[in-house]
Write a protein that holds these residues in place. Structure first.
Motif, PDB file in Angstrom:
ATOM      1  N   ALA A 189      15.782   5.417  -1.782  1.00 51.06           N
ATOM      2  CA  ALA A 189      14.538   4.908  -1.492  1.00 51.06           C
ATOM      3  C   ALA A 189      14.199   4.879  -0.047  1.00 51.06           C
ATOM      4  CB  ALA A 189      14.341   3.541  -1.967  1.00 51.06           C
ATOM      5  N   GLU A 190      13.423   6.342   0.160  1.00 48.41           N
ATOM      6  CA  GLU A 190      13.269   6.413   2.007  1.00 48.41           C
ATOM      7  C   GLU A 190      12.359   5.325   2.080  1.00 48.41           C
ATOM      8  OE1 GLU A 190      14.427   8.784   3.619  1.00 48.41           O
ATOM      9  OE2 GLU A 190      15.264  10.030   2.211  1.00 48.41           O
ATOM     10  N   GLY A 191      12.630   4.994   3.532  1.00 52.92           N
ATOM     11  CA  GLY A 191      11.725   3.923   4.087  1.00 52.92           C
ATOM     12  C   GLY A 191      12.646   3.005   4.887  1.00 52.92           C
ATOM     13  N   PHE A 192      12.197   1.922   4.945  1.00 55.60           N
ATOM     14  CA  PHE A 192      12.674   0.740   5.643  1.00 55.60           C
ATOM     15  C   PHE A 192      12.345  -0.674   5.269  1.00 55.60           C
ATOM     16  CE2 PHE A 192       9.356   2.269   8.382  1.00 55.60           C
ATOM     17  CZ  PHE A 192       8.746   0.951   8.614  1.00 55.60           C
ATOM     18  N   PHE A 193      12.996  -1.600   5.696  1.00 54.02           N
ATOM     19  CA  PHE A 193      12.471  -2.996   5.399  1.00 54.02           C
ATOM     20  C   PHE A 193      11.188  -3.262   6.090  1.00 54.02           C
ATOM     21  CE2 PHE A 193      16.976  -3.809   4.239  1.00 54.02           C
ATOM     22  CZ  PHE A 193      16.890  -3.509   3.145  1.00 54.02           C
ATOM     23  N   LYS A 194      10.100  -3.609   5.762  1.00 54.32           N
ATOM     24  CA  LYS A 194       8.858  -4.226   6.359  1.00 54.32           C
ATOM     25  C   LYS A 194       8.726  -5.474   6.093  1.00 54.32           C
ATOM     26  CE  LYS A 194       4.546  -2.586   7.897  1.00 54.32           C
ATOM     27  NZ  LYS A 194       4.992  -2.208   9.156  1.00 54.32           N
ATOM     28  N   MET A 195       9.149  -6.475   6.888  1.00 52.30           N
ATOM     29  CA  MET A 195       9.061  -7.962   6.476  1.00 52.30           C
ATOM     30  C   MET A 195       8.116  -8.805   7.131  1.00 52.30           C
ATOM     31  SD  MET A 195      13.451  -8.576   6.146  1.00 52.30           S
ATOM     32  CE  MET A 195      12.879 -10.101   5.057  1.00 52.30           C
ATOM     33  N   LYS A 196       7.171  -8.171   7.945  1.00 52.11           N
ATOM     34  CA  LYS A 196       6.017  -8.955   8.519  1.00 52.11           C
ATOM     35  C   LYS A 196       5.109  -9.572   7.471  1.00 52.11           C
ATOM     36  CE  LYS A 196       6.119  -7.287  13.178  1.00 52.11           C
ATOM     37  NZ  LYS A 196       5.333  -6.666  14.137  1.00 52.11           N
ATOM     38  N   PRO A 197       5.033 -10.977   7.116  1.00 52.57           N
ATOM     39  CA  PRO A 197       4.309 -11.225   6.255  1.00 52.57           C
ATOM     40  C   PRO A 197       2.821 -11.342   6.712  1.00 52.57           C
ATOM     41  CG  PRO A 197       5.130 -13.238   7.463  1.00 52.57           C
ATOM     42  CD  PRO A 197       5.633 -11.935   8.043  1.00 52.57           C
ATOM     43  N   VAL A 198       2.349  -9.969   6.797  1.00 50.80           N
ATOM     44  CA  VAL A 198       0.604 -10.158   7.024  1.00 50.80           C
ATOM     45  C   VAL A 198      -0.005  -9.850   5.987  1.00 50.80           C
ATOM     46  CG1 VAL A 198       1.093  -9.173   9.320  1.00 50.80           C
ATOM     47  CG2 VAL A 198       1.130  -7.546   7.527  1.00 50.80           C
ATOM     48  N   ALA A 199      -1.349  -9.966   5.822  1.00 47.91           N
ATOM     49  CA  ALA A 199      -2.190  -9.860   4.630  1.00 47.91           C
ATOM     50  C   ALA A 199      -2.133  -8.619   3.935  1.00 47.91           C
ATOM     51  CB  ALA A 199      -3.516 -10.395   5.221  1.00 47.91           C
ATOM     52  N   TRP A 200      -2.232  -7.631   4.576  1.00 48.97           N
ATOM     53  CA  TRP A 200      -2.166  -6.366   3.829  1.00 48.97           C
ATOM     54  C   TRP A 200      -0.942  -5.955   3.200  1.00 48.97           C
ATOM     55  CZ3 TRP A 200       0.790  -2.269   4.375  1.00 48.97           C
ATOM     56  CH2 TRP A 200       1.739  -1.988   5.611  1.00 48.97           C
ATOM     57  N   VAL A 201       0.166  -6.706   3.713  1.00 49.23           N
ATOM     58  CA  VAL A 201       1.338  -6.329   2.998  1.00 49.23           C
ATOM     59  C   VAL A 201       1.391  -7.126   1.682  1.00 49.23           C
ATOM     60  CG1 VAL A 201       3.971  -6.995   2.979  1.00 49.23           C
ATOM     61  CG2 VAL A 201       2.891  -6.128   5.119  1.00 49.23           C
ATOM     62  N   GLY A 202       0.988  -8.478   1.388  1.00 50.38           N
ATOM     63  CA  GLY A 202       0.583  -9.106   0.201  1.00 50.38           C
ATOM     64  C   GLY A 202      -0.116  -8.348  -0.533  1.00 50.38           C
ATOM     65  N   ARG A 203      -1.244  -7.700   0.120  1.00 53.75           N
ATOM     66  CA  ARG A 203      -2.176  -7.137  -0.915  1.00 53.75           C
ATOM     67  C   ARG A 203      -1.640  -5.995  -1.463  1.00 53.75           C
ATOM     68  NH1 ARG A 203      -6.023  -8.257   3.167  1.00 53.75           N
ATOM     69  NH2 ARG A 203      -5.809  -6.358   4.070  1.00 53.75           N
ATOM     70  N   GLU A 204      -0.903  -5.041  -0.982  1.00 53.99           N
ATOM     71  CA  GLU A 204      -0.264  -3.910  -1.445  1.00 53.99           C
ATOM     72  C   GLU A 204       0.729  -4.196  -2.365  1.00 53.99           C
ATOM     73  OE1 GLU A 204       1.975  -0.169   0.862  1.00 53.99           O
ATOM     74  OE2 GLU A 204      -0.080  -0.642   1.434  1.00 53.99           O
ATOM     75  N   LEU A 205       1.648  -5.120  -2.082  1.00 53.55           N
ATOM     76  CA  LEU A 205       2.914  -5.589  -2.775  1.00 53.55           C
ATOM     77  C   LEU A 205       2.176  -6.080  -4.149  1.00 53.55           C
ATOM     78  CD1 LEU A 205       5.385  -6.973  -0.536  1.00 53.55           C
ATOM     79  CD2 LEU A 205       5.595  -4.642  -1.898  1.00 53.55           C
ATOM     80  N   GLY A 206       1.384  -6.933  -4.124  1.00 54.41           N
ATOM     81  CA  GLY A 206       0.617  -7.489  -5.179  1.00 54.41           C
ATOM     82  C   GLY A 206       0.095  -6.420  -6.117  1.00 54.41           C
ATOM     83  N   ALA A 207      -0.606  -5.621  -5.740  1.00 50.56           N
ATOM     84  CA  ALA A 207      -1.138  -4.343  -6.489  1.00 50.56           C
ATOM     85  C   ALA A 207      -0.063  -3.611  -7.127  1.00 50.56           C
ATOM     86  CB  ALA A 207      -1.919  -3.441  -5.434  1.00 50.56           C
ATOM     87  N   LEU A 208       0.880  -3.212  -6.381  1.00 50.91           N
ATOM     88  CA  LEU A 208       1.971  -2.663  -6.960  1.00 50.91           C
ATOM     89  C   LEU A 208       2.749  -3.287  -8.082  1.00 50.91           C
ATOM     90  CD1 LEU A 208       4.057  -0.146  -6.766  1.00 50.91           C
ATOM     91  CD2 LEU A 208       5.182  -1.105  -4.873  1.00 50.91           C
ATOM     92  N   LEU A 209       3.102  -4.626  -7.685  1.00 48.66           N
ATOM     93  CA  LEU A 209       3.706  -5.251  -8.830  1.00 48.66           C
ATOM     94  C   LEU A 209       2.895  -5.312 -10.055  1.00 48.66           C
ATOM     95  CD1 LEU A 209       5.481  -8.252  -6.913  1.00 48.66           C
ATOM     96  CD2 LEU A 209       6.637  -6.326  -7.989  1.00 48.66           C
TER      97      LEU A 209
END
Length: 214
Positions: A96-116
């Motif tokens: 899985a290319e990439g890295f951990f991106k752990m900042k709990p900013v709003a767009w991260v939540g939106r993107e992860l929510g959409a992916l899940l």
């Protein structure tokens, strides 16, 4: 052993990456990076591992970004391995290319929510049922309390409080729907340690679905 077992090319490097629930090794050959998992003996059945691998292939075919299993030289995915503490299997996965991106900013939540949400929709089309115990009302309240019962003396006065909380949670969960699309297969362990963010693709990729359940 890794080079002989899998279709790897050129110089092959293999090193222990993580000693966690399972043993995870970083593997690299002339074609790129991969991940080797050696499952802990007795922790997962052959059926559970097979379900995980079948599901990953289904998710990939549905356009969900996941780390998928790679075939060995024999044409299968699971390779028998004998460890000092018992017999188990090994599986090689795409990296899985990439890295951990752990900042709990709003767009991260939106993107992860959409992916899940996309993943759960794809899982609804998966025809097999998870062979592991479901995370239903009993799985989230009754079974944990029963498992902790032999150690209740160590909780002191908190044991009574814990049982009351479990009873309250059980009551709240009992009214939730248990039919699709509200109920079905889930990742089971979705957190920032089980996904990477790819700056190139500008998206997340999920991995470590061995706790998938309903």
């Amino acid at each position: 052993w890794v080079k002989k077992t899998y279709n790897l090319k050129g110089d092959v490097r293999c090193s222990l990456w993580m000693n966690g629930v399972h043993l995870t090794y970083y593997v690299k050959d002339s074609k790129g990076k991969k991940v080797l998992r050696i499952y802990r003996p007795g922790l997962r059945s052959e059926e559970q591992i097979g379900f995980e691998l079948d599901q990953l292939q289904h998710l990939e075919s549905s356009g969900i970004p996941v780390s998928t299993p790679l075939k060995n030289r024999a044409g299968g995915f699971q390779v028998p391995v004998r460890l000092p503490d018992g017999d188990t299997v090994a599986v090689l996965f795409t990296f899985a290319e990439g890295f951990f991106k752990m900042k709990p900013v709003a767009w991260v939540g939106r993107e992860l929510g959409a992916l899940l949400a996309r993943m759960h929709s794809a899982q609804d089309q998966f025809q097999l049922s998870a062979p592991s115990l479901p995370l239903n009302v009993d799985g989230l309240t009754v079974r944990p309390i029963k498992s902790l019962g032999p150690y209740r003396s160590s909780f002191g006065k908190d044991w009574l409080w814990l049982r009351k909380v479990a009873k309250k949670i059980k009551k709240e969960l009992s009214v939730l729907p248990r039919k699709q699309p509200f109920y079905g297969l889930i990742h089971g362990d979705a957190h920032f340690g089980n996904l990477h963010y790819s700056p190139l693709e500008k998206s997340y990729i999920l991995f470590d679905l061995d706790l998938t359940t309903s």
